[in-house]
Design an enzyme around this catalytic site. Structure first.
Site, mmCIF file in Angstrom:
data_model
loop_
_atom_site.group_PDB
_atom_site.id
_atom_site.type_symbol
_atom_site.label_atom_id
_atom_site.label_comp_id
_atom_site.label_asym_id
_atom_site.label_seq_id
_atom_site.Cartn_x
_atom_site.Cartn_y
_atom_site.Cartn_z
ATOM 1 N N HIS A 1 -3.437 7.048 2.410
ATOM 2 C CA HIS A 1 -3.874 5.734 1.921
ATOM 3 C C HIS A 1 -5.262 5.440 2.487
ATOM 4 C CE1 HIS A 1 -4.171 1.628 0.942
ATOM 5 N NE2 HIS A 1 -3.911 1.177 2.143
ATOM 6 N N CYS B 1 0.818 -1.229 0.000
ATOM 7 C CA CYS B 1 0.000 0.000 0.000
ATOM 8 C C CYS B 1 0.843 1.268 0.000
ATOM 9 C CB CYS B 1 -0.957 -0.009 1.178
ATOM 10 S SG CYS B 1 -1.981 -1.473 1.215
ATOM 11 N N ASN C 1 -10.188 -0.286 -0.066
ATOM 12 C CA ASN C 1 -8.731 -0.146 -0.015
ATOM 13 C C ASN C 1 -8.132 -0.723 -1.306
ATOM 14 O OD1 ASN C 1 -5.995 -0.598 0.438
ATOM 15 N ND2 ASN C 1 -6.252 -1.285 2.543
#
Ligand code: COA
Length: 322
Positions: free
Chosen positions: A249, A111, A279
């Site tokens: 994020h 990520c 996500n």
């Protein structure tokens, strides 16, 4: 001389899947997912692949930047879910857009992939090794989920975001990166096991899926990200109050709220799209940035912080002037 983001692009799969739809295929509820994470839907690849989404996001970013394929000297794709083990997604993007002069490679920082790619591009440009770079964050995480693991699969989505980075008088001011491999067990997915004629391994080959210790990841993000942001701000000589947007994020609304609280900044400075995207790992930050850019929310001279965190464990934060 600095490196600056001069254009953005993104692509989300056509198929949106709501929490209500998930209720029909697993033991979960819209209420549980929304209250724990803020997520209401995610886009799931049906026709799309990591390659196709990366290429589309890259083309849109180049168009937004007014950049030609010939001028791109560097292509970095942050991904953990490329279509191929090799060649890299970046080489496939290079071929599709015709950026013949570019050096192209992928990075695996989960990520944090887009942040790490951006920082690498900044260094290439400052070192004089490239004038124009294309950085992509792209994931098809839906293929890496165990759809029987309701604690994990409901969180993630698919998509790609991209940015064109160019040598400019002002842009990325500072950055902080970190990794802690000793805590890698918190979020992982195994690759192929060693299996060849010289190994006594009779086990049938099967592909692994993502495993996550949600609470460990949650604690790590809430502790580490504000520290990294404060350090990047300190290096840039910037106060949190001067930052217009913290583009984080998009893992979980509760993580973002906790980070905002630790930084002592109002939540309205923390834009989100996790409600409709979930996500998207390396795709999260550039997709959100592109949405903001296209809505006209980013003005020349705005001070922005970007931050990513995830498997590795890895984390990164950058302070920049738009
Ligand atoms: N629907 C309904 N119930 C669910 C569920 C789902 N999708 N997933 C888990 N549950 C259940 C669990 O089985 C457990 O039930 P039990 O108490 O009967 O055992 C209960 O909900 C609580 O589970 P727990 O894992 O303790 O929940 P939590 O409050 O820690 O929330 C996360 C789970 C994943 C939402 C949370 O830990 C989190 O957001 N972590 C960060 C994850 C992340 O962002 N990862 C990516 C970072 S890049």
């Amino acid at each position: 001389m600095a490196a600056a983001i001069v254009g953005t692009g993104s692509y989300l799969p056509q198929r949106a899947v709501s929490n209500r739809e998930l209720e029909k295929i697993m033991d979960t509820t819209d209420e549980w997912i929304k209250s724990r994470t803020g997520i209401e839907q995610r886009h799931i690849a049906v026709e799309e692949t990591t390659d196709s989404m990366s290429v589309e996001a890259a083309k849109r970013a180049m168009e937004n930047a007014g950049a030609t394929a010939e001028e791109i000297g560097l292509i970095i794709v942050g991904t953990v879910s490329g279509d191929m083990c090799f060649p890299s997604t970046a080489c496939r993007v290079q071929s599709a857009i015709g950026a013949k002069k570019a050096v192209a490679f992928d990075i695996n920082a989960a990520c944090s992939g887009f942040l790490f790619g951006l920082i690498l591009a900044d260094n290439y440009i400052k070192a004089g090794q490239a004038d124009t770079a294309l950085v992509v964050g792209a994931e098809t995480l839906s293929k890496m989920m165990d759809w029987d693991d309701r604690g994990t699969c409901v969180l993630f989505g698919d998509g790609a975001g991209a940015a064109v980075i160019k040598r400019k008088p002002e842009g990325i001011l500072s950055y902080v990166q970190g990794s802690d491999g000793s805590r890698g067990d918190a979020l992982f997915c195994q690759n192929r096991p060693v299996k060849n004629p010289f190994v006594d391994n009779k086990a049938a080959f099967s592909l692994d899926y993502a495993h996550m210790n949600g609470q460990e990841v949650f604690k790590f993000a809430v502790r580490t990200v504000p520290e990294a942001i404060n350090e990047a701000l300190g290096q840039a000589g910037m106060l949190p109050e001067q930052v217009k947007y913290f583009v984080l994020h998009q893992a979980n609304i509760r993580i973002i709220e906790a980070i905002a609280k630790k930084l002592g900044q109002p939540i309205k400075k923390f834009p989100t799209n996790l409600q409709k995207c979930g996500n998207i790992s390396a795709g999260s930050v550039p997709i959100l940035l592109d949405e903001m850019n296209r809505k006209g929310e980013l003005q020349k001279g705005d001070k922005i912080v970007l931050a990513g965190f995830g498997a590795g464990l890895t984390w990164g934060a950058a302070a920049l002037v738009w």
